[in-house]
Design a protein around this motif. Structure first.
Motif, PDB file in Angstrom:
ATOM      1  N   HIS A 118      -0.847   9.565  53.130  1.00  0.00           N
ATOM      2  CA  HIS A 118      -0.294   9.064  51.872  1.00  0.00           C
ATOM      3  C   HIS A 118      -1.327   8.485  50.913  1.00  0.00           C
ATOM      4  O   HIS A 118      -0.954   7.940  49.878  1.00  0.00           O
ATOM      5  CB  HIS A 118       0.766   7.984  52.159  1.00  0.00           C
ATOM      6  CG  HIS A 118       1.896   8.469  53.006  1.00  0.00           C
ATOM      7  ND1 HIS A 118       2.861   9.322  52.548  1.00  0.00           N
ATOM      8  CD2 HIS A 118       2.202   8.227  54.306  1.00  0.00           C
ATOM      9  CE1 HIS A 118       3.722   9.579  53.520  1.00  0.00           C
ATOM     10  NE2 HIS A 118       3.337   8.923  54.596  1.00  0.00           N
ATOM     11  N   GLY A 119      -2.592   8.551  51.273  1.00  0.00           N
ATOM     12  CA  GLY A 119      -3.630   7.969  50.431  1.00  0.00           C
ATOM     13  C   GLY A 119      -3.702   6.466  50.618  1.00  0.00           C
ATOM     14  O   GLY A 119      -2.797   5.857  51.174  1.00  0.00           O
ATOM     15  N   VAL A 120      -4.799   5.871  50.180  1.00  0.00           N
ATOM     16  CA  VAL A 120      -4.978   4.432  50.317  1.00  0.00           C
ATOM     17  C   VAL A 120      -5.868   3.927  49.190  1.00  0.00           C
ATOM     18  O   VAL A 120      -6.770   4.624  48.741  1.00  0.00           O
ATOM     19  CB  VAL A 120      -5.592   4.069  51.694  1.00  0.00           C
ATOM     20  CG1 VAL A 120      -6.998   4.636  51.852  1.00  0.00           C
ATOM     21  CG2 VAL A 120      -5.598   2.568  51.919  1.00  0.00           C
ATOM     22  N   HIS A 121      -5.560   2.738  48.722  1.00  0.00           N
ATOM     23  CA  HIS A 121      -6.427   2.049  47.766  1.00  0.00           C
ATOM     24  C   HIS A 121      -6.267   0.538  47.967  1.00  0.00           C
ATOM     25  O   HIS A 121      -5.274   0.069  48.520  1.00  0.00           O
ATOM     26  CB  HIS A 121      -6.122   2.462  46.314  1.00  0.00           C
ATOM     27  CG  HIS A 121      -4.754   2.066  45.845  1.00  0.00           C
ATOM     28  ND1 HIS A 121      -3.647   2.855  46.045  1.00  0.00           N
ATOM     29  CD2 HIS A 121      -4.316   0.963  45.191  1.00  0.00           C
ATOM     30  CE1 HIS A 121      -2.584   2.260  45.528  1.00  0.00           C
ATOM     31  NE2 HIS A 121      -2.963   1.114  45.006  1.00  0.00           N
ATOM     32  N   GLY A 122      -7.286  -0.172  47.536  1.00  0.00           N
ATOM     33  CA  GLY A 122      -7.260  -1.619  47.670  1.00  0.00           C
ATOM     34  C   GLY A 122      -6.229  -2.244  46.748  1.00  0.00           C
ATOM     35  O   GLY A 122      -5.878  -1.693  45.707  1.00  0.00           O
ATOM     36  N   ALA A 123      -5.755  -3.397  47.161  1.00  0.00           N
ATOM     37  CA  ALA A 123      -4.782  -4.160  46.374  1.00  0.00           C
ATOM     38  C   ALA A 123      -5.276  -5.603  46.287  1.00  0.00           C
ATOM     39  O   ALA A 123      -6.131  -6.022  47.069  1.00  0.00           O
ATOM     40  CB  ALA A 123      -3.403  -4.100  47.040  1.00  0.00           C
ATOM     41  N   PRO A 124      -4.743  -6.370  45.348  1.00  0.00           N
ATOM     42  CA  PRO A 124      -5.151  -7.779  45.237  1.00  0.00           C
ATOM     43  C   PRO A 124      -4.959  -8.511  46.567  1.00  0.00           C
ATOM     44  O   PRO A 124      -4.038  -8.224  47.326  1.00  0.00           O
ATOM     45  CB  PRO A 124      -4.205  -8.337  44.175  1.00  0.00           C
ATOM     46  CG  PRO A 124      -3.784  -7.145  43.375  1.00  0.00           C
ATOM     47  CD  PRO A 124      -3.752  -5.989  44.342  1.00  0.00           C
ATOM     48  N   GLY A 125      -5.855  -9.418  46.834  1.00  0.00           N
ATOM     49  CA  GLY A 125      -5.757 -10.208  48.050  1.00  0.00           C
ATOM     50  C   GLY A 125      -6.349  -9.540  49.269  1.00  0.00           C
ATOM     51  O   GLY A 125      -6.188 -10.024  50.381  1.00  0.00           O
ATOM     52  N   ASP A 130      -0.629   2.402  49.715  1.00  0.00           N
ATOM     53  CA  ASP A 130      -0.672   3.859  49.683  1.00  0.00           C
ATOM     54  C   ASP A 130      -0.575   4.321  48.229  1.00  0.00           C
ATOM     55  O   ASP A 130      -0.533   3.499  47.311  1.00  0.00           O
ATOM     56  CB  ASP A 130       0.427   4.467  50.562  1.00  0.00           C
ATOM     57  CG  ASP A 130       1.839   4.184  50.085  1.00  0.00           C
ATOM     58  OD1 ASP A 130       2.038   3.777  48.916  1.00  0.00           O
ATOM     59  OD2 ASP A 130       2.772   4.392  50.879  1.00  0.00           O
ATOM     60  N   ALA A 131      -0.529   5.621  48.023  1.00  0.00           N
ATOM     61  CA  ALA A 131      -0.515   6.169  46.670  1.00  0.00           C
ATOM     62  C   ALA A 131       0.715   5.736  45.876  1.00  0.00           C
ATOM     63  O   ALA A 131       0.691   5.730  44.648  1.00  0.00           O
ATOM     64  CB  ALA A 131      -0.601   7.690  46.719  1.00  0.00           C
ATOM     65  N   SER A 132       1.779   5.331  46.555  1.00  0.00           N
ATOM     66  CA  SER A 132       2.998   4.865  45.884  1.00  0.00           C
ATOM     67  C   SER A 132       2.978   3.372  45.612  1.00  0.00           C
ATOM     68  O   SER A 132       3.940   2.824  45.084  1.00  0.00           O
ATOM     69  CB  SER A 132       4.229   5.204  46.734  1.00  0.00           C
ATOM     70  OG  SER A 132       4.346   6.591  46.913  1.00  0.00           O
ATOM     71  N   GLY A 133       1.903   2.692  46.012  1.00  0.00           N
ATOM     72  CA  GLY A 133       1.799   1.259  45.794  1.00  0.00           C
ATOM     73  C   GLY A 133       2.436   0.410  46.876  1.00  0.00           C
ATOM     74  O   GLY A 133       2.579  -0.803  46.715  1.00  0.00           O
ATOM     75  N   LEU A 134       2.801   1.023  47.997  1.00  0.00           N
ATOM     76  CA  LEU A 134       3.422   0.289  49.103  1.00  0.00           C
ATOM     77  C   LEU A 134       2.347  -0.229  50.048  1.00  0.00           C
ATOM     78  O   LEU A 134       1.404   0.503  50.386  1.00  0.00           O
ATOM     79  CB  LEU A 134       4.394   1.202  49.860  1.00  0.00           C
ATOM     80  CG  LEU A 134       5.505   1.816  49.016  1.00  0.00           C
ATOM     81  CD1 LEU A 134       6.299   2.822  49.837  1.00  0.00           C
ATOM     82  CD2 LEU A 134       6.422   0.731  48.459  1.00  0.00           C
ATOM     83  N   LEU A 135       2.478  -1.474  50.472  1.00  0.00           N
ATOM     84  CA  LEU A 135       1.508  -2.061  51.397  1.00  0.00           C
ATOM     85  C   LEU A 135       1.442  -1.267  52.695  1.00  0.00           C
ATOM     86  O   LEU A 135       2.459  -0.756  53.178  1.00  0.00           O
ATOM     87  CB  LEU A 135       1.874  -3.510  51.717  1.00  0.00           C
ATOM     88  CG  LEU A 135       1.647  -4.529  50.618  1.00  0.00           C
ATOM     89  CD1 LEU A 135       2.168  -5.896  51.052  1.00  0.00           C
ATOM     90  CD2 LEU A 135       0.176  -4.615  50.242  1.00  0.00           C
ATOM     91  N   ILE A 136       0.241  -1.203  53.256  1.00  0.00           N
ATOM     92  CA  ILE A 136       0.016  -0.558  54.546  1.00  0.00           C
ATOM     93  C   ILE A 136      -0.451  -1.627  55.522  1.00  0.00           C
ATOM     94  O   ILE A 136      -1.408  -2.357  55.243  1.00  0.00           O
ATOM     95  CB  ILE A 136      -1.070   0.536  54.458  1.00  0.00           C
ATOM     96  CG1 ILE A 136      -0.749   1.557  53.368  1.00  0.00           C
ATOM     97  CG2 ILE A 136      -1.223   1.236  55.810  1.00  0.00           C
ATOM     98  CD1 ILE A 136      -1.894   2.545  53.114  1.00  0.00           C
ATOM     99  N   GLU A 137       0.203  -1.728  56.664  1.00  0.00           N
ATOM    100  CA  GLU A 137      -0.249  -2.648  57.714  1.00  0.00           C
ATOM    101  C   GLU A 137      -1.662  -2.252  58.113  1.00  0.00           C
ATOM    102  O   GLU A 137      -1.940  -1.074  58.311  1.00  0.00           O
ATOM    103  CB  GLU A 137       0.645  -2.545  58.952  1.00  0.00           C
ATOM    104  CG  GLU A 137       2.026  -3.080  58.784  1.00  0.00           C
ATOM    105  CD  GLU A 137       2.831  -2.976  60.076  1.00  0.00           C
ATOM    106  OE1 GLU A 137       2.264  -2.714  61.155  1.00  0.00           O
ATOM    107  OE2 GLU A 137       4.052  -3.163  59.991  1.00  0.00           O
TER     108      GLU A 137
END
Length: 188
Positions: A118-125, A130-137
């Motif tokens: 699903h892809g991955v990118h960094g988020a604040p904190g 994933d590409a949909s903006g959902l947190l990944i454990e």
């Protein structure tokens, strides 16, 4: 001493050779001194319920209540996570306070599988999405933290293959490791 009964949970019940895999698992259980309870042997036709799914559910619950412990195949099934039915069964065993043993045939942690799919990118904190903006454990666990947590609460971990191997869904190496753990747990 009466042989301990072990419920054999996993997505193998959906494979074309499900009955053969179940027979192999039950044979291995015997070799380790256990009786394997395989869901496809549940005799659901006589279970309570009006529809086939209700009968299967009731029959599987009866098998789980009868079992002394459970071994759960948490290998990814139809996606990046464990089969949801198997996850439910693991939770049910945990709620009953029965011993649980689990394995996965996927070497990569859940985070890596989600990122690849699903892809991955960094988020604040410092989190990851994933590409949909959902947190990944990102705990290094084999699957969802609740599944890993059920085993950790009993002092165990999900058996995982080493990173150099990529066994198939029906590979029983992890299953045998769980049976060895169960023997130690029950003291024989």
């Amino acid at each position: 001493m009466t042989a301990k009964q072990i419920y054999l949970a996993g997505p193998e019940v959906f494979l074309p050779d499900a009955r053969e895999i179940g027979a192999r698992k039950k044979m291995l259980c015997e070799e380790f001194g256990f009786v394997g309870l395989y869901p496809l042997d549940n005799g659901f036709a006589d279970a309570p319920g009006e529809t086939a799914d209700e009968k299967i559910y009731a029959a599987n619950l009866a098998l789980m209540r009868e079992a002394d412990a459970g071994v759960f195949n948490l290998s990814p099934f139809r996606g990046v996570n464990a089969d949801p039915g198997t996850a439910f069964e693991l939770g049910f065993f945990g709620a009953l306070g029965k011993p649980v043993f689990a394995y996965t045939n996927a070497a990569a942690p859940l985070f890596d599988r989600v990122a690849a799919s699903h892809g991955v990118h960094g988020a604040p904190g410092g989190d990851f999405c994933d590409a949909s903006g959902l947190l990944i454990e990102n705990f290094g666990n084999a699957d969802n933290l609740m599944l890993d947590g059920a085993l950790k609460a009993q002092g165990r971990r999900i058996v995982r293959p080493d990173a150099s191997s990529l066994p198939g869904l029906g590979d029983l190496t992890g299953f045998m490791a769980c049976l060895r753990q169960a023997r130690l747990h029950f003291g024989f």
